[in-house]
Design a protein around this motif. Sequence first.
Motif, PDB file in Angstrom:
ATOM      1  N   ARG A  38      -7.598  -2.572 -13.077  1.00 49.65           N
ATOM      2  CA  ARG A  38      -8.152  -3.102 -12.561  1.00 49.65           C
ATOM      3  C   ARG A  38      -9.835  -4.229 -12.141  1.00 49.65           C
ATOM      4  NH1 ARG A  38      -8.051   0.837  -8.414  1.00 49.65           N
ATOM      5  NH2 ARG A  38      -7.264   3.119  -9.335  1.00 49.65           N
ATOM      6  N   PRO A  68       0.653  -1.228   0.513  1.00 48.01           N
ATOM      7  CA  PRO A  68      -0.288  -0.369   0.292  1.00 48.01           C
ATOM      8  C   PRO A  68       0.362   1.018   0.042  1.00 48.01           C
ATOM      9  CG  PRO A  68      -0.861  -1.391   1.408  1.00 48.01           C
ATOM     10  CD  PRO A  68       0.411  -1.795   0.696  1.00 48.01           C
ATOM     11  N   PRO A  69      -0.137   2.248  -0.294  1.00 42.29           N
ATOM     12  CA  PRO A  69       0.970   3.302  -0.567  1.00 42.29           C
ATOM     13  C   PRO A  69       1.627   4.192   0.369  1.00 42.29           C
ATOM     14  CG  PRO A  69      -1.198   4.080  -0.867  1.00 42.29           C
ATOM     15  CD  PRO A  69      -1.343   2.467  -1.001  1.00 42.29           C
ATOM     16  N   ALA A 103      -8.898   0.957  -4.780  1.00 39.14           N
ATOM     17  CA  ALA A 103      -7.335   0.339  -4.261  1.00 39.14           C
ATOM     18  C   ALA A 103      -6.136   2.128  -4.990  1.00 39.14           C
ATOM     19  CB  ALA A 103      -7.163  -0.654  -5.196  1.00 39.14           C
ATOM     20  N   PRO A 104      -5.485   1.970  -4.642  1.00 40.34           N
ATOM     21  CA  PRO A 104      -4.335   3.298  -4.614  1.00 40.34           C
ATOM     22  C   PRO A 104      -4.207   2.570  -6.458  1.00 40.34           C
ATOM     23  CG  PRO A 104      -3.531   2.504  -2.323  1.00 40.34           C
ATOM     24  CD  PRO A 104      -5.008   1.657  -3.042  1.00 40.34           C
ATOM     25  N   ALA A 105      -3.629   3.213  -6.931  1.00 38.54           N
ATOM     26  CA  ALA A 105      -3.264   2.994  -8.215  1.00 38.54           C
ATOM     27  C   ALA A 105      -1.717   2.287  -8.484  1.00 38.54           C
ATOM     28  CB  ALA A 105      -2.692   4.824  -9.343  1.00 38.54           C
ATOM     29  N   THR A 106      -1.437   2.615  -7.247  1.00 32.21           N
ATOM     30  CA  THR A 106       0.489   1.564  -7.343  1.00 32.21           C
ATOM     31  C   THR A 106       0.459  -0.406  -6.691  1.00 32.21           C
ATOM     32  OG1 THR A 106       0.305   2.149  -5.352  1.00 32.21           O
ATOM     33  CG2 THR A 106       1.197   3.614  -6.225  1.00 32.21           C
ATOM     34  N   ARG A 143       2.337   7.167   3.254  1.00 27.14           N
ATOM     35  CA  ARG A 143       1.814   8.321   3.525  1.00 27.14           C
ATOM     36  C   ARG A 143       2.684   9.485   4.922  1.00 27.14           C
ATOM     37  NH1 ARG A 143      -2.493   6.747   1.124  1.00 27.14           N
ATOM     38  NH2 ARG A 143      -3.405   7.581  -0.738  1.00 27.14           N
ATOM     39  N   LYS A 190      -0.717  -1.702 -10.910  1.00 28.41           N
ATOM     40  CA  LYS A 190      -0.134  -0.774 -12.543  1.00 28.41           C
ATOM     41  C   LYS A 190       0.781  -2.160 -13.153  1.00 28.41           C
ATOM     42  CE  LYS A 190       4.262  -2.651 -10.157  1.00 28.41           C
ATOM     43  NZ  LYS A 190       5.488  -2.233  -9.833  1.00 28.41           N
TER      44      LYS A 190
END
Length: 380
Positions: free
Chosen positions: A295, A70-71, A374-377, A73, A380
């Motif tokens: 996705r 997960p990203p 979900a985050p774009a990361t 932050r 990918k």
Amino acid sequence: MTQQQWGRQGQQGFGGGQWGPPTGQRPVAPQPSSRLQAGPWGPPSQAPGAGGPWGGQWQQPSSPLPTPRPPQRGNPVLKVVVAAIVGIIAVALIANVVTDLVGGQRAQGQTTQYQQEDYQVPPPEANPPELPLPKVEADLDRLTKQNKVYDSTVPSPTRCEMTEIKLGTATKTQIKKSMDELTACLSRVWDPTLEQAGLTFVRPVSNVYSTSIQSPCGKIPAGNAVYCAANQQIYLSTTLNQVLPPEVAGGRFVVETVIAHEVGHAVQYRTGIGAAASYEIQNLPKAESLEVNRRLEVQADCFAGLFLESVAQSRGMSQTDLANIRTLMVAIGDDTLSGKPAVVGNHGHGSSRQYWAEMGLASTKVGACNTFVAPATLVK
């Protein structure tokens, strides 16, 4: 839109290969109207999610692809701590799954009590009911991001009895028999899961082919597996093994993983996720369109993982089998198949596909597979 109007829009393949985005004129962005445009969602040449050939020859990655996290932050120190915790939890979840399932029994050595033992498997549905479609633009997010199926839980463990085959040596008759047994197992898992959400699962008709064939969703190339929304059926090529690395193609759970992915697409279309995502793919700019397609694809990987977790005890999944599944998911990534580490494809990098398959393997909750938030990361 009727099922006959789907064409290539409803063709979802297992491997992205070199297809990339559809060529030709870029789809027109949605108008500010509150109602979706009637009729087909664009010409076949612009069809989203087309399950094209795998493309190219499989190439060994220069280094193992990492499982995406997960990203990060906020506070740098907190970032490291959170990342470490997430990594530990992810590894622990998968380790628990393997420890729990190897040998066919739950922890504490208790006799397995399989769920859905009284379930009557329906025959494959040659004339399925119409697929649910979005009617207004507000339906798009509701169906993809807040779908009621995300509140459902797959029954686990469930029994799955099927004939094991190896692509490349099995005959069409043997493959067809195994696929039909597998869709029976998939029905045992997905039928009650969708029923929890007030939705209807349809056991798909399975088709086996060698050379490219024509379908209601257009031409299906050899060396692939496809779900076609136009007739709600699945297709498996006898030559699929030829585009996989030998150590993967000859291992257990290859066919199960591939078909579970395609039936994952069937689940998406039976819940409205597939149609809503397809509309967005057809009408968004190129980069956003590709992301939505990814996705959709990695969610099907996650749905496959949910199924595999459910039947792992019955099928005697081992640590070697689990490692083979991980390797398979990396092998069918856009980057691996194209040989381009930085490629922006329509199915997802091998690391993303592996990540989401493992998310499913580590859970029984359909919500764990909500890739649309979900985050774009991670897609990918």
